[in-house]
Design an enzyme around this catalytic site. Sequence first.
Site, mmCIF file in Angstrom:
data_model
loop_
_atom_site.group_PDB
_atom_site.id
_atom_site.type_symbol
_atom_site.label_atom_id
_atom_site.label_comp_id
_atom_site.label_asym_id
_atom_site.label_seq_id
_atom_site.Cartn_x
_atom_site.Cartn_y
_atom_site.Cartn_z
ATOM 1 N N ASP A 13 49.594 57.547 17.224
ATOM 2 C CA ASP A 13 48.137 57.409 17.178
ATOM 3 C C ASP A 13 47.754 55.965 16.854
ATOM 4 O OD1 ASP A 13 45.525 58.200 17.280
ATOM 5 O OD2 ASP A 13 45.470 59.091 15.280
ATOM 6 N N GLY A 14 46.605 55.550 17.375
ATOM 7 C CA GLY A 14 46.060 54.244 17.002
ATOM 8 C C GLY A 14 46.105 53.190 18.088
ATOM 9 N N ASN A 15 46.468 53.578 19.306
ATOM 10 C CA ASN A 15 46.520 52.588 20.399
ATOM 11 C C ASN A 15 45.153 51.964 20.658
ATOM 12 O OD1 ASN A 15 49.123 53.409 20.718
ATOM 13 N ND2 ASN A 15 48.839 54.439 22.675
ATOM 14 N N ARG A 17 42.484 51.737 18.644
ATOM 15 C CA ARG A 17 42.027 50.866 17.547
ATOM 16 C C ARG A 17 42.780 49.531 17.548
ATOM 17 N NH1 ARG A 17 42.906 55.158 13.212
ATOM 18 N NH2 ARG A 17 43.644 56.265 15.050
ATOM 19 N N HIS A 30 47.523 51.151 24.976
ATOM 20 C CA HIS A 30 48.500 52.109 25.518
ATOM 21 C C HIS A 30 49.719 51.379 26.099
ATOM 22 C CE1 HIS A 30 45.659 55.145 24.645
ATOM 23 N NE2 HIS A 30 44.833 54.885 25.630
ATOM 24 N N SER A 58 47.450 65.050 24.766
ATOM 25 C CA SER A 58 47.074 66.408 24.353
ATOM 26 C C SER A 58 46.131 67.028 25.385
ATOM 27 C CB SER A 58 46.377 66.365 22.996
ATOM 28 O OG SER A 58 45.082 65.825 23.138
ATOM 29 N N ARG A 64 38.746 62.503 27.626
ATOM 30 C CA ARG A 64 38.460 61.072 27.472
ATOM 31 C C ARG A 64 37.819 60.528 28.750
ATOM 32 N NH1 ARG A 64 42.933 58.068 23.776
ATOM 33 N NH2 ARG A 64 42.722 59.514 22.059
ATOM 34 N N LEU A 124 70.553 62.014 23.220
ATOM 35 C CA LEU A 124 69.202 62.314 22.737
ATOM 36 C C LEU A 124 68.383 63.104 23.764
ATOM 37 C CD1 LEU A 124 66.836 61.626 20.627
ATOM 38 C CD2 LEU A 124 66.274 59.781 22.215
ATOM 39 N N ARG A 181 53.228 60.716 11.600
ATOM 40 C CA ARG A 181 51.965 60.373 12.265
ATOM 41 C C ARG A 181 51.560 58.961 11.876
ATOM 42 N NH1 ARG A 181 46.748 63.703 13.926
ATOM 43 N NH2 ARG A 181 45.655 61.986 14.920
ATOM 44 N N ARG A 187 46.213 64.365 9.921
ATOM 45 C CA ARG A 187 45.932 65.585 10.672
ATOM 46 C C ARG A 187 47.143 65.972 11.501
ATOM 47 N NH1 ARG A 187 41.213 62.850 11.717
ATOM 48 N NH2 ARG A 187 42.033 61.967 13.627
ATOM 49 N N GLU A 200 59.015 68.075 6.948
ATOM 50 C CA GLU A 200 58.491 67.094 6.006
ATOM 51 C C GLU A 200 57.498 66.237 6.781
ATOM 52 O OE1 GLU A 200 59.098 66.854 2.793
ATOM 53 O OE2 GLU A 200 60.590 68.465 2.813
HETATM 54 C C1 FPP Z 1 46.972 57.622 20.847
HETATM 55 O O1 FPP Z 1 46.187 56.518 20.557
HETATM 56 C C2 FPP Z 1 47.707 57.461 22.095
HETATM 57 C C3 FPP Z 1 47.602 58.241 23.219
HETATM 58 C C4 FPP Z 1 46.687 59.388 23.325
HETATM 59 C C5 FPP Z 1 48.396 57.957 24.416
HETATM 60 C C6 FPP Z 1 49.825 57.674 24.104
HETATM 61 C C7 FPP Z 1 50.513 57.240 25.301
HETATM 62 C C8 FPP Z 1 51.406 56.236 25.344
HETATM 63 C C9 FPP Z 1 51.843 55.422 24.188
HETATM 64 C C10 FPP Z 1 52.048 55.982 26.620
HETATM 65 C C11 FPP Z 1 53.409 56.571 26.525
HETATM 66 C C12 FPP Z 1 54.056 56.696 27.792
HETATM 67 C C13 FPP Z 1 55.234 57.322 27.906
HETATM 68 C C14 FPP Z 1 55.910 57.360 29.216
HETATM 69 C C15 FPP Z 1 55.917 57.976 26.771
HETATM 70 P P1 FPP Z 1 44.613 56.655 20.667
HETATM 71 O O2 FPP Z 1 44.215 56.264 22.044
HETATM 72 O O3 FPP Z 1 44.217 58.020 20.255
HETATM 73 O O4 FPP Z 1 44.135 55.582 19.631
HETATM 74 P P2 FPP Z 1 42.833 55.632 18.719
HETATM 75 O O5 FPP Z 1 43.012 56.794 17.788
HETATM 76 O O6 FPP Z 1 42.886 54.316 18.008
HETATM 77 O O7 FPP Z 1 41.664 55.778 19.618
#
Ligand code: FPP
Length: 238
Positions: A13-15, A17, A30, A58, A64, A124, A181, A187, A200
Amino acid sequence: MVKLPQHIAIIMDGNGRWAKDKGKLRIFGHHNGVLSVRDVVEGAVELGIKYLTLYTFSSENWNRPKLEVMAIMELMVSTIHKEIETFMKNNVRLNAIGDLEMLPPKCHSELINAINKTSVNTGLVLTLALSYSSRREILQAVKRIAGKVQKGELKIEDIDEETFENNLYTSGMPNPELLIRTSGEYRISNYLLWQIAYAELYFTSKLWPDFRKEDLYEAILDYQKRERRFGMTSEQVN
Ligand code: FPP
């Protein structure tokens, strides 16, 4: 004895922001999140972790903005395509859980292709949760089990935890012992609700694009310091 978790689940989470903090578009976050995925997968391989399950998209994420959804899907296609070689080199088996039929055809076929190609690998197991909703997974298991009862293939009194687990997407996988997380949110967000019953929980304020294998190691060290009692007393487990 210090034990490694067999199965680690991560809510990345957090991409968004992270990108916003830099004055960039969310998709920049992302893209950088993919670099974290690479590093963490490498770290998990080096440690000999058996299962790593990443919350990648999700069911709720479909809501979005369309442009962001499309960009994430394209990023996934290109990443999976590019990474197949690395997966083969590192003996990584790709797996996916969720409502995969919802994925755009190109994304779906690229994913299935990578899953098939890497199915010979024995290291893995990297599971991507895509279009995933834990409640939906549980409902689907209930429906499947009810169907078997209706057809007379299963007796109600024979339904136990194992029957239930065998009908989840994660059938055959051990439950995660550690759930991480990022981004300072506390959450679970509809992720692996049944499977994390005894996991855990580890929360870090780091945003996902800043997360690296060293952060994974830190989470594992923290996990190893905890005493897992499964409802028993300290004396019983030591
Ligand atoms: C959550 O940050 C991130 C996502 C919903 C997307 C995650 C996807 C990737 C990292 C790409 C991965 C690709 C592969 C092939 C594994 P957010 O957008 O919810 O950030 P925010 O909470 O700051 O808005």
